[in-house]
Design an enzyme around this catalytic site. Structure first.
Site, PDB file in Angstrom:
ATOM      1  NE  ARG A  57      -3.084   0.333   3.221  1.00  0.00           N
ATOM      2  CZ  ARG A  57      -2.494   0.593   4.406  1.00  0.00           C
ATOM      3  NH1 ARG A  57      -1.853   1.730   4.602  1.00  0.00           N
ATOM      4  NH2 ARG A  57      -2.561  -0.282   5.380  1.00  0.00           N
ATOM      5  CE1 TYR A 110     -12.798  13.542 -16.709  1.00  0.00           C
ATOM      6  CE2 TYR A 110     -12.778  13.320 -14.328  1.00  0.00           C
ATOM      7  CZ  TYR A 110     -12.982  12.773 -15.574  1.00  0.00           C
ATOM      8  OH  TYR A 110     -13.348  11.471 -15.695  1.00  0.00           O
ATOM      9  CG  ASP A 182      -5.896  17.749 -14.590  1.00  0.00           C
ATOM     10  OD1 ASP A 182      -5.147  17.220 -15.451  1.00  0.00           O
ATOM     11  OD2 ASP A 182      -6.972  17.234 -14.220  1.00  0.00           O
ATOM     12  CE  LYS A 207      -9.235  10.064 -18.807  1.00  0.00           C
ATOM     13  NZ  LYS A 207      -9.519  11.339 -18.163  1.00  0.00           N
TER      14      LYS A 207
HETATM   15  C1  LIG Z   1      -9.930  11.713 -16.963  1.00  0.00           C
HETATM   16  C2  LIG Z   1      -9.471  12.945 -16.306  1.00  0.00           C
HETATM   17  C3  LIG Z   1      -9.331  13.006 -14.913  1.00  0.00           C
HETATM   18  C4  LIG Z   1      -9.692  11.839 -14.006  1.00  0.00           C
HETATM   19  O1  LIG Z   1      -8.862  10.746 -14.232  1.00  0.00           O
HETATM   20  P1  LIG Z   1      -9.293   9.207 -13.921  1.00  0.00           P
HETATM   21  O2  LIG Z   1      -8.029   8.473 -14.170  1.00  0.00           O
HETATM   22  O3  LIG Z   1     -10.404   8.872 -14.831  1.00  0.00           O
HETATM   23  O4  LIG Z   1      -9.717   9.181 -12.493  1.00  0.00           O
HETATM   24  C5  LIG Z   1      -8.872  14.179 -14.356  1.00  0.00           C
HETATM   25  N1  LIG Z   1      -8.573  15.246 -15.118  1.00  0.00           N
HETATM   26  C6  LIG Z   1      -8.706  15.233 -16.457  1.00  0.00           C
HETATM   27  C7  LIG Z   1      -8.366  16.447 -17.235  1.00  0.00           C
HETATM   28  C8  LIG Z   1      -9.161  14.081 -17.096  1.00  0.00           C
HETATM   29  O5  LIG Z   1      -9.308  14.075 -18.426  1.00  0.00           O
END
Ligand SMILES: *Cc1c(COP(=O)(O)O)cnc(C)c1O
Length: 399
Positions: A57, A110, A182, A207
């Site tokens: 963990r 998001y 982000d 992504k």
């Molecule tokens: C998809 C996404 C997230 C969240 O990510 P997950 O891996 O699906 O939890 C956060 N910020 C952006 C810009 C995203 O495209």
């Protein structure tokens, strides 16, 4: 730290430290715990005096290789990882925010992040101020009123708006805020927020970093002082990245530059191509000179990214016919994979909103999000053309 240009570092960073048995590839270490015969050594590792692993963990060799690679690519002092991008975001916010604090952000984050702002943080008695995206004067004024965190995302979903990172980092710092970006949409190939003065960079590795839509993960990069606090929260609260996912993400990241270069090119070409169709109302791509934030994008991004969106005449009716007619596209909610992915914004990023709320956010019902893959551009264009032709036969859109 592994030196060299970006593509060299994306291959080598984090790898060598974890190799075993002469293997040339990082092993997937499926072991929940790590044992010790020597009680003194165990104590030294457990108290952080000696490098090593205790319990899955907290840390794991495969996961550590992933953390080293993203740390290197973002140019940070430290990195930690999470089970998903949302875990990265929620764990980071919860580490730093306490009741009575204030956070300033934008309206277009998001969908999941927006839910944290509107549903969960208020329950913790955190005051959330969501400003009009890319309205720099309003953002500056709100930060100057005082806040614990300034949280940004650029480019945004789905109309790819751009916020000036350097300008916002400056006002954030001057007012004692932790500035977070982000960087999921841009990736470190296209944008380096730490170089522009921000404190922490967050990724949904699910992504573009992984790039193959087969593993979930999240990452946080920044100063050791801040990242260690978030790591401590995560190791206790348990949103740990799984070793198999870490391996898949690591493998994906080796081709990050190749993929992003191709996706930048494909997205730009598609954006230009879409403008030639009468049925297309609007095209949103930060690399188009007519995009509202083109100048900022040009200044702070090395490439304009693989994400674009466009609206079609006839709204939902047209979307219903058009999207299924595409051959070379997954019709899905994710983005950033080697395959092209297409979806209506009303079903993907903004499914939780009412039509009125979407309209207020500048999201037409006929808006389509397009995540450019690495396919041959001629095939992608031909695919769009035949899909538009099919739509024109079936519906006669009112202009
Ligand atoms: C998809 C996404 C997230 C969240 O990510 P997950 O891996 O699906 O939890 C956060 N910020 C952006 C810009 C995203 O495209």
């Amino acid at each position: 730290m592994t030196q060299g240009k970006f593509s060299t570092r994306s291959i080598w960073a984090g790898e060598k430290d974890q190799l075993a048995f002469g293997a040339t590839q990082v092993p997937v270490v499926h072991s929940v715990s790590f044992g010790y015969e020597d009680m003194d050594e165990w104590y030294e590792v457990a108290t952080g005096k000696k490098k090593g692993h205790i319990y899955g963990r907290n840390t794991n060799p495969t996961v550590e290789a992933f953390e080293d690679k993203i740390k290197n690519l973002e140019g940070g002092e430290a990195a930690t990882s999470f089970s998903t991008g949302m875990a990265a975001i929620s764990n980071t916010l919860t580490t730093f925010l306490t009741p009575g604090d204030r956070i300033v952000s934008i309206k277009d984050t998001y969908g999941g992040t927006n839910k944290i702002f509107t549903e969960f943080l208020p329950k913790m008695n955190v005051d959330v101020e969501l400003c009009e995206t890319a309205n720099h004067e309003v953002l500056e004024a709100e930060v100057e009123k005082g806040c614990k965190i300034l949280y940004l995302e650029t480019p945004t979903n789905p109309t790819v708006k751009i916020t000036d990172i350097e300008r916002m980092a400056k006002v954030g710092k001057a007012n004692g805020a932790i500035v977070i970006v982000d960087n999921t949409f841009a990736t470190p190939v296209n944008q380096n927020p730490l170089d522009l003065g921000v404190d922490l960079v967050i990724h949904s590795a699910t992504k573009f970093l992984g790039g193959h839509a087969d593993a979930l993960g999240g990452a946080l990069v920044g100063s050791r002082e801040l990242v260690e606090q978030v790591y401590h929260y995560r190791e206790i609260n348990g949103a740990t990245l799984d070793p198999m996912s870490a391996y898949l993400l690591l493998r994906g990241m080796k081709t990050l530059k190749l993929r992003i270069d191709q996706q930048n090119k494909n997205a730009h070409d598609i954006a230009e191509y879409l403008k030639t169709f009468d049925i297309v109302e609007d095209v949103f791509y930060p690399g188009l000179e007519e995009h509202v934030n083109y100048d900022i994008a040009k200044k702070q991004m090395h490439g304009f990214g693989g994400m674009l969106s466009f609206s079609v005449k006839g709204g939902v009716e047209t979307v219903r016919e058009f999207i299924p007619a595409l051959q070379f596209a997954n019709k899905a909610a994710n983005l950033g994979a080697v395959e092209t992915i297409v979806g209506p914004s009303r079903t993907t990023s903004h499914v939780e909103c009412t039509p009125e709320e979407r309209a207020a956010m500048g999201i037409p019902e006929g808006l389509i999000r397009y995540s450019a893959g690495i396919e041959d551009i001629e095939d992608l264009k031909a695919d769009l053309k035949q899909a538009f032709e099919k739509v024109e036969q079936k519906v006669s859109p009112k202009s």
